[in-house]
Design an enzyme around this catalytic site. Sequence first.
Site, PDB file in Angstrom:
ATOM      1  NE  ARG A  72       7.597  -1.910 -27.383  1.00 52.03           N
ATOM      2  CZ  ARG A  72       6.699  -1.103 -26.848  1.00 52.03           C
ATOM      3  NH1 ARG A  72       5.536  -0.914 -27.453  1.00 52.03           N
ATOM      4  NH2 ARG A  72       6.924  -0.485 -25.710  1.00 52.03           N
ATOM      5  CE1 TYR A 200      14.279  -1.092 -30.584  1.00 53.29           C
ATOM      6  CE2 TYR A 200      12.013  -1.861 -30.356  1.00 53.29           C
ATOM      7  CZ  TYR A 200      13.195  -1.425 -29.783  1.00 53.29           C
ATOM      8  OH  TYR A 200      13.301  -1.344 -28.425  1.00 53.29           O
ATOM      9  N   GLY A 201      13.729  -4.679 -32.618  1.00 57.66           N
ATOM     10  CA  GLY A 201      13.361  -5.821 -31.770  1.00 57.66           C
ATOM     11  C   GLY A 201      11.870  -6.077 -31.632  1.00 57.66           C
ATOM     12  CE  LYS A 209       8.504  -5.951 -25.348  1.00 58.37           C
ATOM     13  NZ  LYS A 209       8.528  -6.202 -23.893  1.00 58.37           N
ATOM     14  CG  HIS A 229       5.881  -6.027 -20.378  1.00 54.50           C
ATOM     15  ND1 HIS A 229       5.802  -4.659 -20.413  1.00 54.50           N
ATOM     16  CD2 HIS A 229       7.086  -6.341 -20.916  1.00 54.50           C
ATOM     17  CE1 HIS A 229       6.903  -4.161 -20.952  1.00 54.50           C
ATOM     18  NE2 HIS A 229       7.698  -5.151 -21.255  1.00 54.50           N
ATOM     19  CB  SER A 251       8.726  -0.346 -22.555  1.00 54.57           C
ATOM     20  OG  SER A 251       7.964  -1.429 -23.013  1.00 54.57           O
ATOM     21  CB  CYS A 253       9.554   1.427 -16.086  1.00 59.25           C
ATOM     22  SG  CYS A 253       8.821   2.779 -17.017  1.00 59.25           S
ATOM     23  CB  THR A 256      16.553  -5.393 -18.031  1.00 63.30           C
ATOM     24  OG1 THR A 256      15.616  -5.725 -19.065  1.00 63.30           O
ATOM     25  CG2 THR A 256      17.860  -6.121 -18.293  1.00 63.30           C
ATOM     26  CG  ASP A 276      10.587  -7.859 -21.974  1.00 64.11           C
ATOM     27  OD1 ASP A 276      10.446  -6.770 -21.403  1.00 64.11           O
ATOM     28  OD2 ASP A 276      10.163  -8.073 -23.128  1.00 64.11           O
ATOM     29  CG  ASN A 371      14.555   1.988 -27.131  1.00 64.27           C
ATOM     30  OD1 ASN A 371      14.554   1.427 -26.021  1.00 64.27           O
ATOM     31  ND2 ASN A 371      13.960   1.464 -28.181  1.00 64.27           N
ATOM     32  CB  SER A 372      21.308   2.420 -27.763  1.00 58.30           C
ATOM     33  OG  SER A 372      21.666   2.914 -26.501  1.00 58.30           O
ATOM     34  NE  ARG A 373      15.312  -1.462 -25.770  1.00 56.85           N
ATOM     35  CZ  ARG A 373      14.397  -1.809 -24.869  1.00 56.85           C
ATOM     36  NH1 ARG A 373      14.439  -2.986 -24.287  1.00 56.85           N
ATOM     37  NH2 ARG A 373      13.441  -0.976 -24.532  1.00 56.85           N
ATOM     38  CG  ASN A 500      15.184  -0.633  -6.498  1.00 53.36           C
ATOM     39  OD1 ASN A 500      14.959   0.393  -5.846  1.00 53.36           O
ATOM     40  ND2 ASN A 500      15.334  -0.622  -7.812  1.00 53.36           N
TER      41      ASN A 500
HETATM   42  P1  GTP Z   1      11.951  -2.976 -21.490  1.00 49.41           P
HETATM   43  O1  GTP Z   1      13.114  -3.869 -21.747  1.00 49.41           O
HETATM   44  O2  GTP Z   1      11.754  -1.917 -22.538  1.00 49.41           O
HETATM   45  O3  GTP Z   1      10.672  -3.691 -21.240  1.00 49.41           O
HETATM   46  O4  GTP Z   1      12.346  -2.068 -20.178  1.00 49.41           O
HETATM   47  P2  GTP Z   1      12.842  -2.495 -18.712  1.00 49.41           P
HETATM   48  O5  GTP Z   1      11.645  -2.420 -17.815  1.00 49.41           O
HETATM   49  O6  GTP Z   1      13.595  -3.754 -18.742  1.00 49.41           O
HETATM   50  O7  GTP Z   1      13.799  -1.287 -18.262  1.00 49.41           O
HETATM   51  P3  GTP Z   1      15.330  -1.284 -17.770  1.00 49.41           P
HETATM   52  O8  GTP Z   1      15.583  -2.155 -16.576  1.00 49.41           O
HETATM   53  O9  GTP Z   1      16.187  -1.545 -18.940  1.00 49.41           O
HETATM   54  O10 GTP Z   1      15.509   0.225 -17.284  1.00 49.41           O
HETATM   55  C1  GTP Z   1      15.273   1.314 -18.127  1.00 49.41           C
HETATM   56  C2  GTP Z   1      15.919   2.561 -17.592  1.00 49.41           C
HETATM   57  O11 GTP Z   1      15.546   2.802 -16.239  1.00 49.41           O
HETATM   58  C3  GTP Z   1      17.434   2.485 -17.615  1.00 49.41           C
HETATM   59  O12 GTP Z   1      17.957   3.686 -18.112  1.00 49.41           O
HETATM   60  C4  GTP Z   1      17.797   2.274 -16.168  1.00 49.41           C
HETATM   61  O13 GTP Z   1      19.065   2.805 -15.866  1.00 49.41           O
HETATM   62  C5  GTP Z   1      16.680   2.974 -15.417  1.00 49.41           C
HETATM   63  N1  GTP Z   1      16.420   2.354 -14.077  1.00 49.41           N
HETATM   64  C6  GTP Z   1      16.248   1.036 -13.811  1.00 49.41           C
HETATM   65  N2  GTP Z   1      16.067   0.816 -12.484  1.00 49.41           N
HETATM   66  C7  GTP Z   1      16.109   2.029 -11.900  1.00 49.41           C
HETATM   67  C8  GTP Z   1      15.987   2.472 -10.534  1.00 49.41           C
HETATM   68  O14 GTP Z   1      15.793   1.699  -9.606  1.00 49.41           O
HETATM   69  N3  GTP Z   1      16.085   3.819 -10.323  1.00 49.41           N
HETATM   70  C9  GTP Z   1      16.290   4.708 -11.343  1.00 49.41           C
HETATM   71  N4  GTP Z   1      16.375   5.998 -11.046  1.00 49.41           N
HETATM   72  N5  GTP Z   1      16.425   4.333 -12.623  1.00 49.41           N
HETATM   73  C10 GTP Z   1      16.334   3.017 -12.911  1.00 49.41           C
HETATM   74 MN    MN Z   2      14.213  -4.929 -20.387  1.00 55.55          MN
HETATM   75 MN    MN Z   3       9.587  -5.037 -22.438  1.00 53.36          MN
END
Ligand code: GTP
Ligand code: MN
Ligand code: MN
Length: 589
Positions: A72, A200-201, A209, A229, A251, A253, A256, A276, A371-373, A500
């Site tokens: 983005r 891009y998405g 978004k 979000h 994003s 963090c 997913t 999301d 940020n490959s998806r 978690n």
């Molecule tokens: P958007 O789709 O951009 O909104 O992001 P998202 O919040 O869905 O993030 P996603 O779950 O795809 O995680 C992003 C990155 O964080 C990835 O590289 C994961 O491997 C890493 N990650 C996710 N959960 C954890 C966790 O509990 N611990 C750690 N250390 N890394 C994590």
């Molecule tokens: Mn996500």
């Molecule tokens: Mn998002």
Amino acid sequence: MATPIELFIEEMQKLFQPDEVYIMDGSQEEAEKLANIAQKSKVDGKIVLEKLNEKEYPNSYYHRSNTNDVARTEHLTFVCTPSKTEAGPNNNWMDPVEAKEKMMGFFKGAMKGRTMYVIPFVMGPPKSKYAKNCIQVTDSVYVALSMRIMARVGKQAVERIGSSSDFFRGVHSIGDVNPDRRFIMHFPQENLVMSFGSGYGGNALLGKKCYSLRIGSYLGYQEGWLAEHMIIIGVEVPDGKVIYFLGAFPSACGKTNLALLEPVLKGYKVWTLGDDIAWINVGEDGRLYAINPEAGFFGVAPGTGLKTNPIMIKTLKNDKFFPTLFTNTAVDNSDNTPWWEGASDEIPSDLTNWQGQKYDKNLDKAAAHPNSRFTVSIYNCPTLSPEYNNPKGVPISGIIFGGRRKDTIPLVYEAKDWNSGVFTASIIGSETTAASSGQVGNVRRDPMAMLPFCGYNMGEYFQHWINIGKKVKKLPKIFMVNWFRKDENGKFMWPGFRDNSRIIKWMIYRIEGKTGAKESEIGLFPEENAIDLSGLDIKKETMEKLLKVDKQDWKREVAMIEEFYAKFGDKIPRDLRKHLTELKKKLGL
Ligand code: GTP
Ligand code: MN
Ligand code: MN
């Protein structure tokens, strides 16, 4: 007489002057046809889609974008309200008349020699009174196919719209993929988004978004609901009951990953409803109910593996829904499968990197773009909740907020009540990630994980959150988490991912009144041994560090919060200022 949809298509056709117009019906045959076209067409000198190994990854295609178009672009994203104050200091603003003039300049004749795809879609379960109707036009077959995965595309949208002119209009052209000629313009008052120059998405799939969050949050403000979000999950506990949570993290963090969590704890199961975006309404019984406007996952590939997220790997290998797309990952040439850092422990020996060159571990930082998806249908997900299409949504018992912080923010704490929770969410800080262009790793305030997505003045958005709380009879509990604390050696202190579930279990115990909590300066903490650590090898001192309020750290934090609040002047609700004053007092500041 022409319907409002027909008039819109006609208007777009005159503007863009495409060679052909194609109206999507959302069928599988159509998707196969488009995938065939994409395998024969080039954008920017690159084949749009390449078929991947059918046995390993059924229905899957590889897409490599322009190297300047991988995330983005917040600095090119604008909210065009009549006044600058309405957009707030959280948004780039442009006068709507000026913005439209600029975009018309780009759009005029931009589809000559191309096909204009018209995409009718519904955001939300089609039978839900909370769902919304949309039409997007685009000249990118990649965007058209992605939209089929991410939204409920097809005739039902046209039927729902009927003779009404009340639908979202998304106007998109990939243009010449030039960052100097790239803008994403939002017109909340007109239910309209214009986007040029990116595929891009977050910039181009306008249901995501742009509509579901930026325009959605504005509509929610007008109509009395929230567009957030957030993930939506149901957590099944050993006695079979399902407790629904929302979760907001910035994003990249962890949303997913949490949405498809396979708990390590026996008897627990997570049911996925969304990864999301959540639209949240006050139901007839006075509880908060959430629906997922989307129909697919647009997920970060790196870090997704059998150990971290086995359910996502199963989702990606499922053959239920056509197609699944991989964008800017690497490709393992030995078997024509997509590969990214974390997909396997060993790096395959014959890789093509995300830029299309032979991967060289001495030269390349990574084979896949950070940020490959992947873009995959929610119907491929083996943990999809049976409530996913419930028109009412699911009743929410807990809201989890989080950020990516190597220090300061404890592993978990609970807000005392709704308004304290709104305050806690309003002060979230998080390290920037590759999901947005710009520097990675800087701490910035990202309230409710909505900083890049709130379509109006964030001060008013905070007040809207407080007002919603007043309308709710049974308020969910609000929690704050941080999976990303690091030690002196820069290693993650908490194992995260499937572990978690241990923190979620504590939250459920809190919701059900089965465990007490300790007061601290910032909120309520777990009592001694209240987090189930069975089978986990973690030191007592590590847990103590993870659950500590460091006053030095928090002094710095408060300074950053004050600086952020100051930008909004008197738009910050008085109650939130009061919470900040109280926090300072407790910290001895
Ligand atoms: P958007 O789709 O951009 O909104 O992001 P998202 O919040 O869905 O993030 P996603 O779950 O795809 O995680 C992003 C990155 O964080 C990835 O590289 C994961 O491997 C890493 N990650 C996710 N959960 C954890 C966790 O509990 N611990 C750690 N250390 N890394 C994590
Ligand atoms: Mn996500
Ligand atoms: Mn998002």
